[in-house]
Write an enzyme that holds these catalytic residues in place. Structure first.
Site, PDB file in Angstrom:
ATOM      1  N   LYS A  43       0.840  -1.212   0.000  1.00 46.02           N
ATOM      2  CA  LYS A  43       0.000   0.000   0.000  1.00 46.02           C
ATOM      3  C   LYS A  43       0.869   1.254   0.000  1.00 46.02           C
ATOM      4  O   LYS A  43       0.645   2.175  -0.784  1.00 46.02           O
ATOM      5  CB  LYS A  43      -0.925   0.025   1.231  1.00 46.02           C
ATOM      6  CG  LYS A  43      -1.949  -1.086   1.255  1.00 46.02           C
ATOM      7  CD  LYS A  43      -2.878  -0.970   2.447  1.00 46.02           C
ATOM      8  CE  LYS A  43      -2.156  -1.104   3.769  1.00 46.02           C
ATOM      9  NZ  LYS A  43      -1.534  -2.426   3.971  1.00 46.02           N
ATOM     10  N   THR A  44       1.831   1.271   0.892  1.00 52.57           N
ATOM     11  CA  THR A  44       2.686   2.447   0.986  1.00 52.57           C
ATOM     12  C   THR A  44       3.501   2.603  -0.293  1.00 52.57           C
ATOM     13  O   THR A  44       3.694   3.706  -0.801  1.00 52.57           O
ATOM     14  CB  THR A  44       3.600   2.330   2.220  1.00 52.57           C
ATOM     15  OG1 THR A  44       2.774   2.172   3.379  1.00 52.57           O
ATOM     16  CG2 THR A  44       4.451   3.569   2.393  1.00 52.57           C
ATOM     17  N   ASP A  66      -1.908   7.795   3.613  1.00 47.05           N
ATOM     18  CA  ASP A  66      -1.476   6.469   4.078  1.00 47.05           C
ATOM     19  C   ASP A  66      -2.127   6.175   5.432  1.00 47.05           C
ATOM     20  O   ASP A  66      -2.545   7.097   6.129  1.00 47.05           O
ATOM     21  CB  ASP A  66       0.055   6.439   4.199  1.00 47.05           C
ATOM     22  CG  ASP A  66       0.608   5.010   4.199  1.00 47.05           C
ATOM     23  OD1 ASP A  66      -0.184   4.055   4.098  1.00 47.05           O
ATOM     24  OD2 ASP A  66       1.845   4.853   4.286  1.00 47.05           O
ATOM     25  N   GLU A  67      -2.187   4.920   5.826  1.00 51.40           N
ATOM     26  CA  GLU A  67      -2.728   4.498   7.133  1.00 51.40           C
ATOM     27  C   GLU A  67      -4.098   5.139   7.381  1.00 51.40           C
ATOM     28  O   GLU A  67      -4.402   5.626   8.468  1.00 51.40           O
ATOM     29  CB  GLU A  67      -1.771   4.896   8.274  1.00 51.40           C
ATOM     30  CG  GLU A  67      -0.350   4.362   8.136  1.00 51.40           C
ATOM     31  CD  GLU A  67      -0.219   2.875   8.476  1.00 51.40           C
ATOM     32  OE1 GLU A  67      -1.243   2.240   8.815  1.00 51.40           O
ATOM     33  OE2 GLU A  67       0.893   2.355   8.380  1.00 51.40           O
ATOM     34  N   GLN A 126      -5.737  -3.221  10.732  1.00 49.97           N
ATOM     35  CA  GLN A 126      -4.639  -2.572  11.432  1.00 49.97           C
ATOM     36  C   GLN A 126      -5.068  -1.280  12.111  1.00 49.97           C
ATOM     37  O   GLN A 126      -4.244  -0.414  12.397  1.00 49.97           O
ATOM     38  CB  GLN A 126      -3.489  -2.281  10.463  1.00 49.97           C
ATOM     39  CG  GLN A 126      -2.842  -3.536   9.920  1.00 49.97           C
ATOM     40  CD  GLN A 126      -1.615  -3.203   9.094  1.00 49.97           C
ATOM     41  OE1 GLN A 126      -0.616  -2.718   9.606  1.00 49.97           O
ATOM     42  NE2 GLN A 126      -1.687  -3.448   7.809  1.00 49.97           N
ATOM     43  N   ARG A 159       4.890  -7.402  10.974  1.00 47.36           N
ATOM     44  CA  ARG A 159       6.089  -6.575  10.789  1.00 47.36           C
ATOM     45  C   ARG A 159       7.265  -7.437  10.356  1.00 47.36           C
ATOM     46  O   ARG A 159       8.294  -6.942   9.920  1.00 47.36           O
ATOM     47  CB  ARG A 159       6.497  -5.837  12.084  1.00 47.36           C
ATOM     48  CG  ARG A 159       5.524  -4.808  12.641  1.00 47.36           C
ATOM     49  CD  ARG A 159       5.045  -3.849  11.617  1.00 47.36           C
ATOM     50  NE  ARG A 159       3.756  -4.256  11.085  1.00 47.36           N
ATOM     51  CZ  ARG A 159       3.278  -3.844   9.915  1.00 47.36           C
ATOM     52  NH1 ARG A 159       3.947  -3.013   9.159  1.00 47.36           N
ATOM     53  NH2 ARG A 159       2.109  -4.253   9.481  1.00 47.36           N
TER      54      ARG A 159
HETATM   55  P1  ATP Z   1       1.573  -2.144   5.965  1.00 46.87           P
HETATM   56  O1  ATP Z   1       0.144  -2.541   5.940  1.00 46.87           O
HETATM   57  O2  ATP Z   1       2.347  -2.903   6.976  1.00 46.87           O
HETATM   58  O3  ATP Z   1       1.756  -0.660   6.032  1.00 46.87           O
HETATM   59  P2  ATP Z   1       1.997  -1.978   3.132  1.00 46.87           P
HETATM   60  O4  ATP Z   1       0.808  -2.546   2.505  1.00 46.87           O
HETATM   61  O5  ATP Z   1       2.110  -0.510   3.191  1.00 46.87           O
HETATM   62  O6  ATP Z   1       2.198  -2.636   4.570  1.00 46.87           O
HETATM   63  P3  ATP Z   1       4.595  -1.850   1.932  1.00 46.87           P
HETATM   64  O7  ATP Z   1       5.338  -1.440   3.129  1.00 46.87           O
HETATM   65  O8  ATP Z   1       4.324  -0.843   0.878  1.00 46.87           O
HETATM   66  O9  ATP Z   1       3.256  -2.594   2.358  1.00 46.87           O
HETATM   67  O10 ATP Z   1       5.317  -3.073   1.233  1.00 46.87           O
HETATM   68  C1  ATP Z   1       5.774  -4.185   1.979  1.00 46.87           C
HETATM   69  C2  ATP Z   1       7.074  -4.696   1.421  1.00 46.87           C
HETATM   70  O11 ATP Z   1       6.850  -5.315   0.165  1.00 46.87           O
HETATM   71  C3  ATP Z   1       8.080  -3.594   1.171  1.00 46.87           C
HETATM   72  O12 ATP Z   1       9.372  -4.080   1.468  1.00 46.87           O
HETATM   73  C4  ATP Z   1       7.924  -3.323  -0.311  1.00 46.87           C
HETATM   74  O13 ATP Z   1       9.097  -2.780  -0.872  1.00 46.87           O
HETATM   75  C5  ATP Z   1       7.628  -4.706  -0.844  1.00 46.87           C
HETATM   76  N1  ATP Z   1       6.845  -4.676  -2.100  1.00 46.87           N
HETATM   77  C6  ATP Z   1       5.640  -4.102  -2.276  1.00 46.87           C
HETATM   78  N2  ATP Z   1       5.221  -4.277  -3.541  1.00 46.87           N
HETATM   79  C7  ATP Z   1       6.164  -4.975  -4.180  1.00 46.87           C
HETATM   80  C8  ATP Z   1       6.334  -5.483  -5.526  1.00 46.87           C
HETATM   81  N3  ATP Z   1       5.415  -5.296  -6.448  1.00 46.87           N
HETATM   82  N4  ATP Z   1       7.457  -6.167  -5.796  1.00 46.87           N
HETATM   83  C9  ATP Z   1       8.395  -6.364  -4.851  1.00 46.87           C
HETATM   84  N5  ATP Z   1       8.310  -5.921  -3.600  1.00 46.87           N
HETATM   85  C10 ATP Z   1       7.219  -5.232  -3.245  1.00 46.87           C
HETATM   86 MG    MG Z   2       2.239   0.814   4.784  1.00 44.54          MG
END
Ligand code: ATP
Ligand code: MG
Length: 740
Positions: A37-38, A224-225, A255, A601
């Protein structure tokens, strides 16, 4: 710019790409942890800029922390190959403050208005309470600031609070205090944190032209969040995004962990209503964690009701199962975890890839001490190191004055904490006298009590205080440092001060004070403890970059680490007793979401630990493994060395600092002594796996270290219902029961 090759899009999966490229119109990305997402938000930002759809100053991006804002800034800069300037990326507060400064006059402030911190707020409220003659014993000042804060979270100025609520809150006094407080803030050209958003919303609502200018300016809004926004933040966003309607929010209902700060997960549901036709994107592929970690987390969160529901999968290799490890007590827990970290470090893993995520900040103490003993660098993120916390410094200041009456810094710190009615003027007199005579403050007071330079009331107050310290010095002879601390915290009214305090952080401070007493029990003299503290504080200079991270689960949102340790999974600690005491299941479900945040995490390795005993003050309390432990699906966990219970318990080698003397335990409850004298662990029947085969059955007579003899009344997983001969019915862990 259109023909620029979009390499930055290459790594994204289809849904992520869809969310990035759907730049026009409202978009809601609703997806589980680690699904990117981030990353989507960051890439979207870069995409908008690279496509020339907006200039940096026309994009508004909201992050949950300042740190996250900096990271986003760096990543986008990296994707663009050039640093971005003049854009609006930051937390809600930072962004709202920036807008408010430009239009301060419209809400009655000047552009250079001050932003008050919590202490300032409380001080101001105290003045108001005094002026209104409100009994602060019944309603302490922080109770008011908490109520006012909640109103501000909902964007309710004094005039918007409903009649019903106004009559209810603190017997109807809160609303009047709120009114005074707001006008006092205006008079002093100041705003508090809650005002930043509330006043900004007021500004937008009362000045349509100003609102329009921002609606035109911010062509794209990114958040975000999103699950943790409160009403004021939501209103603020909605107003700003109503122009172009190009708003993209990403979040995960599982979350949502800040409802205690006014966050409303319902904002997710409102989004589709307020932005009709919103595109909802779901991301299901998790890139962060191994299948076992993900499986454990998903299994756990499935126990919550009222979820929006989502599937998660990962392509990563199997990896290790989530380790679940039971230990004897918190000291052993810290030792086991830190030893594990050290072993990893020896194998070449970087400390920065490891984190300990605790439920309450008081838990960091044991880890800090163990880390210091082994010389492993660490940082406490999102909070202070244990001995730097205000309440700990205060408590230690009492001990310093007891040990050393001439310690002026310590004396000054607590002379009037809790409030004893000593005014600035009399303190001033004492200071001047001390300086003129070249003596300490305590001595100065003693001299002044024989003159008439001090008025009779302060004279008496000071004398009382010195007498108290004299008395404590005598007590110090007969009691261990831990007991002494207990006595001082009680008799000085210091703990009471925090008990009366109704602010959000007060319960945590009380937990820290209790933890301090637990920590003190490893020392047999005050001097050795105070020496220890100065060493700990000095350790701060340890500036290496490779450090393990200690932080609360709340603070860990959005972050990731290769190796994550999750200690203290015990009923009453996690889920926290406060949540269990709540009626309904909201509190419990929020705790479970917190557990989900914790597990997710971890990239490669997650370890959950629980202790069978915890000390609260000097008393042992036996604890049961958290229900969350039971909720982890068996196929994804591995009970790591169940018999990891170390031998010897409280032998000298276990004392983290200094040596443990028998003295520290004198006067404590039987539980303490028992534990000290307990038999080696090998004698214990252990391992839940053996429950069925081990011949434990209803009617079996057993012995428990803490409760003595009893007979089994019922079996419940790895817990037993036991009728003890002395202690009555109790639920205890099978692992700490011996067959007799
Ligand atoms: P959270 O809910 O914990 O905030 P999130 O959904 O924001 O998580 P991110 O932090 O954006 O997730 O991504 C999680 C991990 O996966 C990061 O290390 C990111 O670089 C990696 N990632 C995300 N998308 C891809 C992709 N398409 N290919 C490879 N790695 C990815
Ligand atoms: Mg995130």
């Amino acid at each position: 710019p259109a023909e620029r090759p979009a390499v930055y899009l290459d790594g994204l999966n289809e849904s992520q790409r869809e969310a990035v490229e759907a730049t026009e119109g409202p978009v809601l990305v609703l997806a589980g942890a680690g699904t990117g997402k981030t990353r989507v938000l960051t890439t979207r930002l870069a995409h908008i800029l690279l496509q020339g759809r907006a200039r940096p100053g026309e994009i508004l991006a909201v992050t949950f922390t300042n740190k996250a804002a900096r990271e986003m800034q760096e990543r986008v800069g990296h994707m663009l190959g050039t640093p971005v300037e003049g854009w609006w990326v930051g937390t809600f507060h930072a962004l709202a403050a920036r807008i408010l400064r430009r239009h301060a006059e419209a809400v009655g402030l000047k552009p250079n208005f001050t932003i008050l911190d919590t202490d300032d707020q409380v001080r101001l409220i105290k003045q108001i309470l005094a002026a209104r003659d409100i009994d602060t014993k019944r309603f302490p000042p922080r109770t008011f600031s908490a109520v006012i804060q909640r109103w501000k979270d909902r964007s309710l100025g004094p005039e918007k609070v409903s009649q019903g609520e106004a009559v209810e809150a603190l017997d109807g006094t809160a609303i009047d205090v709120y009114k005074d407080y707001q006008s006092e803030l205006l008079r002093q050209n100041a705003a508090d944190f809650g005002d930043l958003l509330m006043l900004c919303v007021d500004l937008f609502q009362s000045q349509p032209d100003i609102l329009k200018s921002y609606q035109r300016r911010f062509r794209y809004v990114l958040v975000d969040e999103y699950q943790d926004t409160n009403v004021a933040q939501y209103l603020w966003l909605r107003l700003l995004a109503q122009g172009h309607q190009n708003i993209c929010c990403v979040g995960d209902d599982d979350q949502s962990i800040y409802s205690w700060r006014g966050a409303e997960v319902g904002n997710i549901l409102r989004f589709e209503k307020d932005f009709p036709g919103a595109k909802v994107v779901r991301l299901e592929r998790n890139y962060r964690s191994t299948p076992h970690i993900l499986g454990a987390a998903s299994g756990l969160i499935a126990n919550n009701e009222g979820r929006l529901g989502k599937t998660l999968w990962t392509d990563l290799n199997e990896g290790e199962k989530v380790r679940v490890h039971g230990v004897w007590d918190s000291t052993e827990e810290a030792r086991w975890i830190v030893d594990d970290m050290e072993a990893r470090q020896m194998r070449g893993e970087s400390l920065a890839t490891m984190a300990v995520l605790v439920r309450t900040s008081a838990q960091t103490r044991e880890f800090e001490e163990r880390l210091i003993t082994l010389g492993i660098a660490y940082q406490v993120i999102g909070g202070l190191r244990f001995y730097e916390r205000q309440e700990i410094r205060d408590a230690v200041a009492y001990l310093r004055v007891i040990a050393q009456p001439d310690d002026d810094l310590a004396f000054q710190r607590i002379a009037n904490v809790p409030k004893r009615g000593l005014g600035d003027a009399s303190m001033q007199t004492v200071h001047m006298h001390a300086r003129a005579r070249g003596i300490s403050l305590s001595l100065a007071i003693r001299e002044l009590t024989t003159t008439d330079e001090l008025k009779s009331r302060p004279k008496k107050l000071f004398t009382d205080l010195l007498n108290e310290f004299d008395r404590w010095r005598v007590e110090a002879h007969d009691h261990s440092p831990a007991e002494l601390m207990d006595i001082v915290l009680d008799e000085s009214g210091y703990t009471e001060m925090w008990k009366l305090d109704k602010s959000i952080d007060a319960p945590g401070r009380i937990e820290n004070l209790k933890e301090l007493v637990v920590g003190l029990s490893a020392f047999d003299t005050l001097t050795s403890f105070l020496e220890h503290i100065s060493l700990v504080m000095e350790n701060e200079q340890n500036k290496g970059t490779d450090k393990v991270t200690l932080m609360t689960l709340h603070g860990a949102k959005g972050l990731e680490f290769d190796t994550v340790y999750l200690p203290g999974w015990e009923e009453g600690l996690f889920p926290h007793q406060r949540a269990l005491d709540e009626t309904g299941t909201n509190g419990l479900e929020e705790e479970r979401r917190l557990a989900y945040v914790g597990l997710t995490r971890a990239r490669k390795c997650a370890t959950v630990t629980f202790a069978a005993n915890r000390r609260i003050y000097g008393q042992w309390q036996s604890s049961l493994p958290s229900r969350f432990v039971d909720e982890l699906p068996a196929g994804h966990i591995e009970r790591a060395g169940e018999l990891g219970l170390s031998r010897g318990g409280f032998a000298e080698d276990q004392a983290v600092f200094g040596k443990v003397s028998g003295k520290a335990s004198e006067g404590y409850g039987a539980g303490w002594k028992r534990a000290q004298n307990r038999k080696p662990q090998d004698d214990l029947v252990f391992a839940p796996a053996r429950v069925s085969s081990g011949g434990l059955e209803v009617g079996q007579r057993i012995f428990h270290q803490k409760f003595g003899y009893g007979s089994i009344q019922g079996l419940d997983g790895d817990k037993l219902d036991i009728k003890f001969e002395k202690a009555g019915m109790k639920k205890v862990m099978v692992s700490f029961v011996e067959k007799v």
